[in-house]
Design an enzyme around this catalytic site. Sequence first.
Site, PDB file in Angstrom:
ATOM      1  N   ARG A  93      11.485  -5.567   4.582  1.00  0.00           N
ATOM      2  CA  ARG A  93      11.325  -4.072   4.413  1.00  0.00           C
ATOM      3  C   ARG A  93      12.386  -3.528   5.349  1.00  0.00           C
ATOM      4  NH1 ARG A  93       5.914  -2.119   5.587  1.00  0.00           N
ATOM      5  NH2 ARG A  93       6.089  -3.375   7.641  1.00  0.00           N
ATOM      6  N   LYS A 149       0.927  -0.898   0.093  1.00  0.00           N
ATOM      7  CA  LYS A 149      -0.150  -0.162   0.146  1.00  0.00           C
ATOM      8  C   LYS A 149       1.035   1.008  -0.152  1.00  0.00           C
ATOM      9  CE  LYS A 149      -1.932  -1.188   4.203  1.00  0.00           C
ATOM     10  NZ  LYS A 149      -1.502  -2.505   3.741  1.00  0.00           N
ATOM     11  N   ARG A 204       0.060  -9.289  13.869  1.00  0.00           N
ATOM     12  CA  ARG A 204      -0.690  -8.511  12.083  1.00  0.00           C
ATOM     13  C   ARG A 204      -2.242  -9.196  10.769  1.00  0.00           C
ATOM     14  NH1 ARG A 204       4.389  -6.234  10.764  1.00  0.00           N
ATOM     15  NH2 ARG A 204       3.119  -4.272   9.409  1.00  0.00           N
ATOM     16  N   ARG A 217      -9.940   0.642   8.580  1.00  0.00           N
ATOM     17  CA  ARG A 217      -9.344  -1.012   9.008  1.00  0.00           C
ATOM     18  C   ARG A 217     -10.442  -1.890   9.527  1.00  0.00           C
ATOM     19  NH1 ARG A 217      -3.490  -0.363   8.313  1.00  0.00           N
ATOM     20  NH2 ARG A 217      -2.365  -1.637   8.986  1.00  0.00           N
ATOM     21  N   ARG A 273      11.351  -2.275  11.006  1.00  0.00           N
ATOM     22  CA  ARG A 273      10.148  -1.003  12.149  1.00  0.00           C
ATOM     23  C   ARG A 273      10.029  -2.760  13.150  1.00  0.00           C
ATOM     24  NH1 ARG A 273       4.850  -0.319   8.485  1.00  0.00           N
ATOM     25  NH2 ARG A 273       3.918  -1.275   9.731  1.00  0.00           N
TER      26      ARG A 273
HETATM   27  P1  AP5 Z   1       4.659  -1.225   2.002  1.00  0.00           P
HETATM   28  O1  AP5 Z   1       4.499  -1.149   0.450  1.00  0.00           O
HETATM   29  O2  AP5 Z   1       5.404  -1.066   3.304  1.00  0.00           O
HETATM   30  O3  AP5 Z   1       3.450  -2.520   2.496  1.00  0.00           O
HETATM   31  P2  AP5 Z   1       2.059  -1.756   2.956  1.00  0.00           P
HETATM   32  O4  AP5 Z   1       0.582  -2.972   2.560  1.00  0.00           O
HETATM   33  O5  AP5 Z   1       2.469  -0.501   2.953  1.00  0.00           O
HETATM   34  O6  AP5 Z   1       2.637  -2.533   4.729  1.00  0.00           O
HETATM   35  P3  AP5 Z   1       2.332  -2.326   6.247  1.00  0.00           P
HETATM   36  O7  AP5 Z   1       2.931  -3.320   6.574  1.00  0.00           O
HETATM   37  O8  AP5 Z   1       2.866  -1.051   6.224  1.00  0.00           O
HETATM   38  O9  AP5 Z   1       0.748  -2.220   6.284  1.00  0.00           O
HETATM   39  P4  AP5 Z   1       0.219  -2.602   7.860  1.00  0.00           P
HETATM   40  O10 AP5 Z   1      -1.384  -2.308   7.180  1.00  0.00           O
HETATM   41  O11 AP5 Z   1       0.510  -3.967   8.313  1.00  0.00           O
HETATM   42  O12 AP5 Z   1       0.962  -1.040   8.780  1.00  0.00           O
HETATM   43  P5  AP5 Z   1       1.081   0.483   8.724  1.00  0.00           P
HETATM   44  O13 AP5 Z   1       1.741   1.078   9.068  1.00  0.00           O
HETATM   45  O14 AP5 Z   1      -1.044   0.568   8.281  1.00  0.00           O
HETATM   46  O15 AP5 Z   1       5.816  -3.095   1.480  1.00  0.00           O
HETATM   47  C1  AP5 Z   1       6.114  -3.853   1.741  1.00  0.00           C
HETATM   48  C2  AP5 Z   1       7.629  -4.132   1.046  1.00  0.00           C
HETATM   49  O16 AP5 Z   1       7.088  -5.043   0.097  1.00  0.00           O
HETATM   50  C3  AP5 Z   1       8.619  -3.126   1.123  1.00  0.00           C
HETATM   51  O17 AP5 Z   1       9.468  -3.838   1.773  1.00  0.00           O
HETATM   52  C4  AP5 Z   1       8.040  -2.623   0.145  1.00  0.00           C
HETATM   53  O18 AP5 Z   1       9.524  -2.772  -1.174  1.00  0.00           O
HETATM   54  C5  AP5 Z   1       7.962  -4.327  -0.791  1.00  0.00           C
HETATM   55  N1  AP5 Z   1       7.035  -4.942  -1.417  1.00  0.00           N
HETATM   56  C6  AP5 Z   1       5.939  -3.444  -1.896  1.00  0.00           C
HETATM   57  N2  AP5 Z   1       5.189  -4.220  -3.076  1.00  0.00           N
HETATM   58  C7  AP5 Z   1       5.979  -5.055  -4.157  1.00  0.00           C
HETATM   59  C8  AP5 Z   1       5.327  -6.319  -4.883  1.00  0.00           C
HETATM   60  N3  AP5 Z   1       4.564  -5.411  -5.492  1.00  0.00           N
HETATM   61  N4  AP5 Z   1       6.934  -6.222  -5.253  1.00  0.00           N
HETATM   62  C9  AP5 Z   1       7.752  -6.458  -4.304  1.00  0.00           C
HETATM   63  N5  AP5 Z   1       8.342  -5.911  -3.548  1.00  0.00           N
HETATM   64  C10 AP5 Z   1       7.439  -4.796  -3.204  1.00  0.00           C
HETATM   65  O19 AP5 Z   1      -0.042  -0.118  10.661  1.00  0.00           O
HETATM   66  C11 AP5 Z   1       1.283  -0.823  11.459  1.00  0.00           C
HETATM   67  C12 AP5 Z   1      -0.017  -0.476  12.780  1.00  0.00           C
HETATM   68  O20 AP5 Z   1      -0.209   1.333  13.306  1.00  0.00           O
HETATM   69  C13 AP5 Z   1      -1.016  -1.512  13.030  1.00  0.00           C
HETATM   70  O21 AP5 Z   1      -0.086  -3.002  13.082  1.00  0.00           O
HETATM   71  C14 AP5 Z   1      -1.989  -1.069  13.945  1.00  0.00           C
HETATM   72  O22 AP5 Z   1      -0.806  -1.241  15.066  1.00  0.00           O
HETATM   73  C15 AP5 Z   1      -2.475   0.530  13.690  1.00  0.00           C
HETATM   74  N6  AP5 Z   1      -2.813   1.266  12.210  1.00  0.00           N
HETATM   75  C16 AP5 Z   1      -2.489   1.904  11.798  1.00  0.00           C
HETATM   76  N7  AP5 Z   1      -3.637   1.940  11.638  1.00  0.00           N
HETATM   77  C17 AP5 Z   1      -4.837   1.810  11.767  1.00  0.00           C
HETATM   78  C18 AP5 Z   1      -6.163   2.091  11.788  1.00  0.00           C
HETATM   79  N8  AP5 Z   1      -6.350   2.617  10.860  1.00  0.00           N
HETATM   80  N9  AP5 Z   1      -6.850   1.212  12.868  1.00  0.00           N
HETATM   81  C19 AP5 Z   1      -5.966   0.729  13.821  1.00  0.00           C
HETATM   82  N10 AP5 Z   1      -4.788   0.416  13.843  1.00  0.00           N
HETATM   83  C20 AP5 Z   1      -4.147   1.383  12.940  1.00  0.00           C
END
Ligand code: AP5
Length: 217
Positions: free
Chosen positions: A126, A13, A170, A87, A159
């Site tokens: 990552r 994402k 997660r 979410r 991270r």
């Molecule tokens: P990346 O683009 O970083 O993936 P992402 O989908 O953004 O993953 P996140 O881990 O950031 O999502 P998340 O939803 O768990 O975490 P968030 O920060 O929102 O890509 C991942 C890796 O793959 C990278 O190394 C990239 O280079 C590689 N890659 C990407 N695309 C690729 C491809 N096509 N091919 C090959 N490699 C690729 O949330 C963290 C925490 O915050 C949650 O656990 C929760 O506690 C809290 N939180 C956040 N939002 C909420 C909410 N709305 N409600 C409640 N709690 C929340």
Amino acid sequence: MRVVLLGAPGAGKGTQCKRIVERYGLLHLSSGDILRQQRAAGTELGKKAQSYMDSGALVPDEVIVGMMVDAISKASADGFVLDGFPRTVNQADELDKSLALNGEKIDIVINLNVDEQIVVERITGRRSCPECGAVYHIKNMKPKVEGKCDKDGAELIQRPDDTAEVIANRIENYHLQTAPVVGYYKNNNTVYDIDANKDADEVLALIFDSLDALVKA
Ligand code: AP5
């Protein structure tokens, strides 16, 4: 254009949102990034979120919804792309109610589908820049110099919630609480399901096709 990008942890994402905003001039609003900024700044909101994030649980809706509605209110007329929010079905419902107050709605939802094994490989590999937030991968998207950010040379970090145990939580919480959000939107909005197992450029091309169709409509 008001866009929601859905997908499991590590689906890509954040990676794709950075490219979407360059092309369409939208504001990228990542709930995870905003929470990490709040934690780094030591705010009350950041302190409340800390234990949930560290264990891979979702931060309570009452904390998240206000934070994201406030961030959305600062977006320009060009629009925004939401990454990591909503979410839960309740968050999606609250978002719709808040937008409706201004006669607005989500225009398009893009759902990135990725196999679980690929998700785990992406998250464990990552690395991110603590200074500018740029995201790399040890195999798929290597920095030019190992361990250093291409943009500012800062030492890349892993991270704290990207450990095997937290990743499992997660992913479980994604299936329990976030996967139903796809169904919510399918009942109310245009949803594009995208095979995001592919290479990042191929995924981006599919996303652009969906967004271009909306722009032309
Ligand atoms: P990346 O683009 O970083 O993936 P992402 O989908 O953004 O993953 P996140 O881990 O950031 O999502 P998340 O939803 O768990 O975490 P968030 O920060 O929102 O890509 C991942 C890796 O793959 C990278 O190394 C990239 O280079 C590689 N890659 C990407 N695309 C690729 C491809 N096509 N091919 C090959 N490699 C690729 O949330 C963290 C925490 O915050 C949650 O656990 C929760 O506690 C809290 N939180 C956040 N939002 C909420 C909410 N709305 N409600 C409640 N709690 C929340």
